[in-house]
Design a protein around this motif. Sequence first.
Motif, PDB file in Angstrom:
ATOM      1  N   VAL A 108       4.850  -1.782 -11.057  1.00  0.00           N
ATOM      2  CA  VAL A 108       4.139  -1.676  -9.784  1.00  0.00           C
ATOM      3  C   VAL A 108       2.706  -2.195  -9.919  1.00  0.00           C
ATOM      4  O   VAL A 108       2.163  -2.806  -8.991  1.00  0.00           O
ATOM      5  CB  VAL A 108       4.159  -0.224  -9.276  1.00  0.00           C
ATOM      6  N   GLY A 109       2.095  -1.998 -11.076  1.00  0.00           N
ATOM      7  CA  GLY A 109       0.753  -2.520 -11.295  1.00  0.00           C
ATOM      8  C   GLY A 109       0.708  -4.037 -11.209  1.00  0.00           C
ATOM      9  O   GLY A 109      -0.182  -4.611 -10.575  1.00  0.00           O
ATOM     10  N   LEU A 110       1.690  -4.704 -11.832  1.00  0.00           N
ATOM     11  CA  LEU A 110       1.739  -6.165 -11.768  1.00  0.00           C
ATOM     12  C   LEU A 110       2.015  -6.643 -10.346  1.00  0.00           C
ATOM     13  O   LEU A 110       1.418  -7.617  -9.877  1.00  0.00           O
ATOM     14  CB  LEU A 110       2.823  -6.691 -12.713  1.00  0.00           C
ATOM     15  N   GLY A 111       2.931  -5.958  -9.653  1.00  0.00           N
ATOM     16  CA  GLY A 111       3.272  -6.376  -8.297  1.00  0.00           C
ATOM     17  C   GLY A 111       2.131  -6.199  -7.315  1.00  0.00           C
ATOM     18  O   GLY A 111       1.777  -7.130  -6.575  1.00  0.00           O
ATOM     19  N   THR A 112       1.544  -5.023  -7.300  1.00  0.00           N
ATOM     20  CA  THR A 112       0.447  -4.786  -6.363  1.00  0.00           C
ATOM     21  C   THR A 112      -0.791  -5.602  -6.739  1.00  0.00           C
ATOM     22  O   THR A 112      -1.544  -6.026  -5.866  1.00  0.00           O
ATOM     23  CB  THR A 112       0.088  -3.294  -6.298  1.00  0.00           C
ATOM     24  N   GLY A 113      -0.980  -5.847  -8.041  1.00  0.00           N
ATOM     25  CA  GLY A 113      -2.112  -6.665  -8.471  1.00  0.00           C
ATOM     26  C   GLY A 113      -2.027  -8.091  -7.960  1.00  0.00           C
ATOM     27  O   GLY A 113      -3.046  -8.740  -7.704  1.00  0.00           O
TER      28      GLY A 113
ATOM     29  N   ALA B 178       0.816  -1.213   0.000  1.00  0.00           N
ATOM     30  CA  ALA B 178       0.000   0.000   0.000  1.00  0.00           C
ATOM     31  C   ALA B 178       0.847   1.260   0.000  1.00  0.00           C
ATOM     32  O   ALA B 178       0.349   2.339  -0.318  1.00  0.00           O
ATOM     33  CB  ALA B 178      -0.930   0.003   1.205  1.00  0.00           C
ATOM     34  N   GLY B 179       2.124   1.136   0.364  1.00  0.00           N
ATOM     35  CA  GLY B 179       2.981   2.313   0.334  1.00  0.00           C
ATOM     36  C   GLY B 179       2.994   2.978  -1.023  1.00  0.00           C
ATOM     37  O   GLY B 179       2.859   4.199  -1.138  1.00  0.00           O
ATOM     38  N   PHE B 180       3.126   2.177  -2.073  1.00  0.00           N
ATOM     39  CA  PHE B 180       3.114   2.782  -3.404  1.00  0.00           C
ATOM     40  C   PHE B 180       1.713   3.152  -3.837  1.00  0.00           C
ATOM     41  O   PHE B 180       1.532   4.074  -4.628  1.00  0.00           O
ATOM     42  CB  PHE B 180       3.749   1.854  -4.434  1.00  0.00           C
ATOM     43  N   ARG B 181       0.705   2.449  -3.301  1.00  0.00           N
ATOM     44  CA  ARG B 181      -0.658   2.830  -3.647  1.00  0.00           C
ATOM     45  C   ARG B 181      -0.955   4.241  -3.155  1.00  0.00           C
ATOM     46  O   ARG B 181      -1.804   4.935  -3.698  1.00  0.00           O
ATOM     47  CB  ARG B 181      -1.666   1.864  -3.000  1.00  0.00           C
ATOM     48  N   ALA B 182      -0.274   4.682  -2.078  1.00  0.00           N
ATOM     49  CA  ALA B 182      -0.516   5.998  -1.514  1.00  0.00           C
ATOM     50  C   ALA B 182       0.256   7.091  -2.243  1.00  0.00           C
ATOM     51  O   ALA B 182      -0.013   8.271  -2.040  1.00  0.00           O
ATOM     52  CB  ALA B 182      -0.128   6.004  -0.028  1.00  0.00           C
ATOM     53  N   THR B 183       1.217   6.714  -3.089  1.00  0.00           N
ATOM     54  CA  THR B 183       2.152   7.681  -3.651  1.00  0.00           C
ATOM     55  C   THR B 183       1.602   8.558  -4.767  1.00  0.00           C
ATOM     56  O   THR B 183       1.938   9.741  -4.830  1.00  0.00           O
ATOM     57  CB  THR B 183       3.409   6.927  -4.175  1.00  0.00           C
ATOM     58  N   PRO B 184       0.771   8.065  -5.710  1.00  0.00           N
ATOM     59  CA  PRO B 184       0.419   8.857  -6.885  1.00  0.00           C
ATOM     60  C   PRO B 184      -0.110  10.253  -6.590  1.00  0.00           C
ATOM     61  O   PRO B 184       0.342  11.234  -7.206  1.00  0.00           O
ATOM     62  CB  PRO B 184      -0.650   7.995  -7.577  1.00  0.00           C
ATOM     63  N   SER B 185      -1.040  10.392  -5.662  1.00  0.00           N
ATOM     64  CA  SER B 185      -1.632  11.709  -5.434  1.00  0.00           C
ATOM     65  C   SER B 185      -0.620  12.691  -4.875  1.00  0.00           C
ATOM     66  O   SER B 185      -0.736  13.899  -5.086  1.00  0.00           O
ATOM     67  CB  SER B 185      -2.827  11.583  -4.487  1.00  0.00           C
ATOM     68  N   VAL B 186       0.399  12.206  -4.174  1.00  0.00           N
ATOM     69  CA  VAL B 186       1.430  13.088  -3.621  1.00  0.00           C
ATOM     70  C   VAL B 186       2.397  13.553  -4.699  1.00  0.00           C
ATOM     71  O   VAL B 186       2.956  14.643  -4.616  1.00  0.00           O
ATOM     72  CB  VAL B 186       2.196  12.352  -2.491  1.00  0.00           C
ATOM     73  N   LEU B 187       2.594  12.733  -5.740  1.00  0.00           N
ATOM     74  CA  LEU B 187       3.613  13.033  -6.748  1.00  0.00           C
ATOM     75  C   LEU B 187       3.086  13.728  -8.000  1.00  0.00           C
ATOM     76  O   LEU B 187       3.888  14.130  -8.849  1.00  0.00           O
ATOM     77  CB  LEU B 187       4.319  11.735  -7.167  1.00  0.00           C
TER      78      LEU B 187
ATOM     79  N   LEU C   9     -14.923 -11.106   9.306  1.00  0.00           N
ATOM     80  CA  LEU C   9     -14.146 -10.170  10.114  1.00  0.00           C
ATOM     81  C   LEU C   9     -12.699 -10.101   9.645  1.00  0.00           C
ATOM     82  O   LEU C   9     -12.130  -9.015   9.492  1.00  0.00           O
ATOM     83  CB  LEU C   9     -14.203 -10.597  11.582  1.00  0.00           C
ATOM     84  N   VAL C  10     -12.095 -11.264   9.389  1.00  0.00           N
ATOM     85  CA  VAL C  10     -10.703 -11.281   8.929  1.00  0.00           C
ATOM     86  C   VAL C  10     -10.585 -10.642   7.550  1.00  0.00           C
ATOM     87  O   VAL C  10      -9.613  -9.936   7.259  1.00  0.00           O
ATOM     88  CB  VAL C  10     -10.146 -12.723   8.932  1.00  0.00           C
ATOM     89  N   THR C  11     -11.575 -10.878   6.688  1.00  0.00           N
ATOM     90  CA  THR C  11     -11.578 -10.206   5.383  1.00  0.00           C
ATOM     91  C   THR C  11     -11.562  -8.693   5.565  1.00  0.00           C
ATOM     92  O   THR C  11     -10.826  -7.975   4.875  1.00  0.00           O
ATOM     93  CB  THR C  11     -12.814 -10.627   4.567  1.00  0.00           C
ATOM     94  N   GLY C  12     -12.362  -8.205   6.502  1.00  0.00           N
ATOM     95  CA  GLY C  12     -12.383  -6.772   6.759  1.00  0.00           C
ATOM     96  C   GLY C  12     -11.060  -6.258   7.274  1.00  0.00           C
ATOM     97  O   GLY C  12     -10.575  -5.206   6.848  1.00  0.00           O
ATOM     98  N   VAL C  13     -10.430  -7.003   8.176  1.00  0.00           N
ATOM     99  CA  VAL C  13      -9.147  -6.561   8.739  1.00  0.00           C
ATOM    100  C   VAL C  13      -8.066  -6.534   7.664  1.00  0.00           C
ATOM    101  O   VAL C  13      -7.283  -5.569   7.570  1.00  0.00           O
ATOM    102  CB  VAL C  13      -8.741  -7.483   9.900  1.00  0.00           C
ATOM    103  N   LEU C  14      -7.991  -7.583   6.836  1.00  0.00           N
ATOM    104  CA  LEU C  14      -6.968  -7.618   5.793  1.00  0.00           C
ATOM    105  C   LEU C  14      -7.216  -6.541   4.743  1.00  0.00           C
ATOM    106  O   LEU C  14      -6.271  -5.925   4.233  1.00  0.00           O
ATOM    107  CB  LEU C  14      -6.923  -8.996   5.138  1.00  0.00           C
ATOM    108  N   THR C  15      -8.464  -6.331   4.395  1.00  0.00           N
ATOM    109  CA  THR C  15      -8.781  -5.263   3.444  1.00  0.00           C
ATOM    110  C   THR C  15      -8.335  -3.916   4.000  1.00  0.00           C
ATOM    111  O   THR C  15      -7.860  -3.043   3.264  1.00  0.00           O
ATOM    112  CB  THR C  15     -10.289  -5.243   3.163  1.00  0.00           C
ATOM    113  N   ALA C  16      -8.482  -3.752   5.303  1.00  0.00           N
ATOM    114  CA  ALA C  16      -8.056  -2.508   5.936  1.00  0.00           C
ATOM    115  C   ALA C  16      -6.541  -2.331   5.902  1.00  0.00           C
ATOM    116  O   ALA C  16      -6.039  -1.243   6.180  1.00  0.00           O
ATOM    117  CB  ALA C  16      -8.544  -2.464   7.381  1.00  0.00           C
ATOM    118  N   GLY C  17      -5.802  -3.402   5.561  1.00  0.00           N
ATOM    119  CA  GLY C  17      -4.360  -3.278   5.444  1.00  0.00           C
ATOM    120  C   GLY C  17      -3.937  -2.221   4.438  1.00  0.00           C
ATOM    121  O   GLY C  17      -2.977  -1.480   4.650  1.00  0.00           O
TER     122      GLY C  17
END
Length: 447
Positions: free
Chosen positions: A111-116, A25-34, A137-145
């Motif tokens: 990055v698209g292939l890796g995160t996908g 998710a680190g790279f998922r957060a990057t586009p809007s900042v750059l 519940l676990v699905t929700g927690v992992l999705t929140a990752g």
Amino acid sequence: MSPRRRLHPAWIVAGVAFVALVGAAGFRATPSVLLHPLHAEFGWPLATISAAVSVNLLLFGLTAPFAAALMDRFGIRRVVAAALTLVAAGSGLTVFMRTSAELILCWGVLVGLGTGSMALAFVATVTGRWFVRRRGLVTGVLTAGGAAGQLVFLPLLANLVAAYGWRAAALVVAGATLAVVPLVVWLLRDHPADLGLPPYGATEVVPAPARTGGAATRALRALRTAARTPAFWLLAGGFAICGMSTNGLVGTHFIPAAHDHGMTETAAAGLLALVGLFDIAGTIASGWLTDRFDSRVLLAAYYALRGLSLMVLPSLFGDSARPSMLVFVIFYGLDWVATVPPTVALCREYFGSSGAVVFGWVFAAHQLGAAVAATGAGLIRDQLGSYTLAWYAAGALCAAAALFSMLLRRRPGQPTTAPPRSAGSSTAPAVPTGGSAAPAGTAVSAG
């Protein structure tokens, strides 16, 4: 399981999966900042930079069903370790780019292939194999990752960009992602049967299925079977709109839109990080609700409420974070990916043991919608000088997604809420959250 062994290994696997999702998710957060730093340095139009984001989002989705099949073929551990390495390589190599084509190759393709490969189909695979009880519940927690990764990285990246430039931010993401690989290799396991244990909540060991070739063939066969049912198209259509109204629009363009109204990028990044914080709570709560209530009703409510919030958003922008904007952040954040647990549950319900792979295709529709919105919103901003039309269009589409959810029909005899969960109630990984499983490889019509 030995009486002295109090912690089921399923929780360790879920914990490692969570950390891997945070790293990706680190790279998922990057586009809007750059967006603005890249525009300032290279002079590329926002639509061109957004196109690289669109390639990333599109591959992020299209890779998911094949990655789910590859996990069946080669194992979760190998696929996730390779995917994290790809993300680190794509992020690190961006510091050497000089052309927009190189941006698309690194930021979009690698990055698209890796995160996908670590998309929500990964979540569906882990929960389907390792959990019978607490699956929603676990699905929700992992999705929140993913939201946790956004929360951790966005303020850090925004401050790194402001203090040291965008290259420093890209290198931090590469390093953080690469650091997760040893943990995955050490602790992530493919099946409970590998340890001689039943899934969490079951009483009998479920033998791991034989690994066979043809991962791509299996993914395409699952799509061909699912595509014959109205359920698939209603789920995919709703999830495409989900992608448009989250990753594609808000995730990519919220910071530039706030900047257009005089807000600093670091302040806007802080607001988007708050969206991630409340998303964690909302997604976990959605998983809990999915274990107990009809997933169709939950989806319709989530989409309708999200549409209303996006309709209001254009009037909330200003040069500072007013209380009304904070209310939007809380409300929208709680709804950000709350749609995932009920959608995963419905895929299991309609498509049985192929549910994780079919969800990969539904998620591909999500990312296709996100890619269209990322580029479309950039074009609207370039042509009209404002994002207002994009917000209103997304709100209207969310109303359509709510309608799609209500058109999904319950199978005859299916309970309205999830049946009581007991430790010995089931041993089959394909048992869905909120209903009984269809036979493997079958699909149930929604209409």
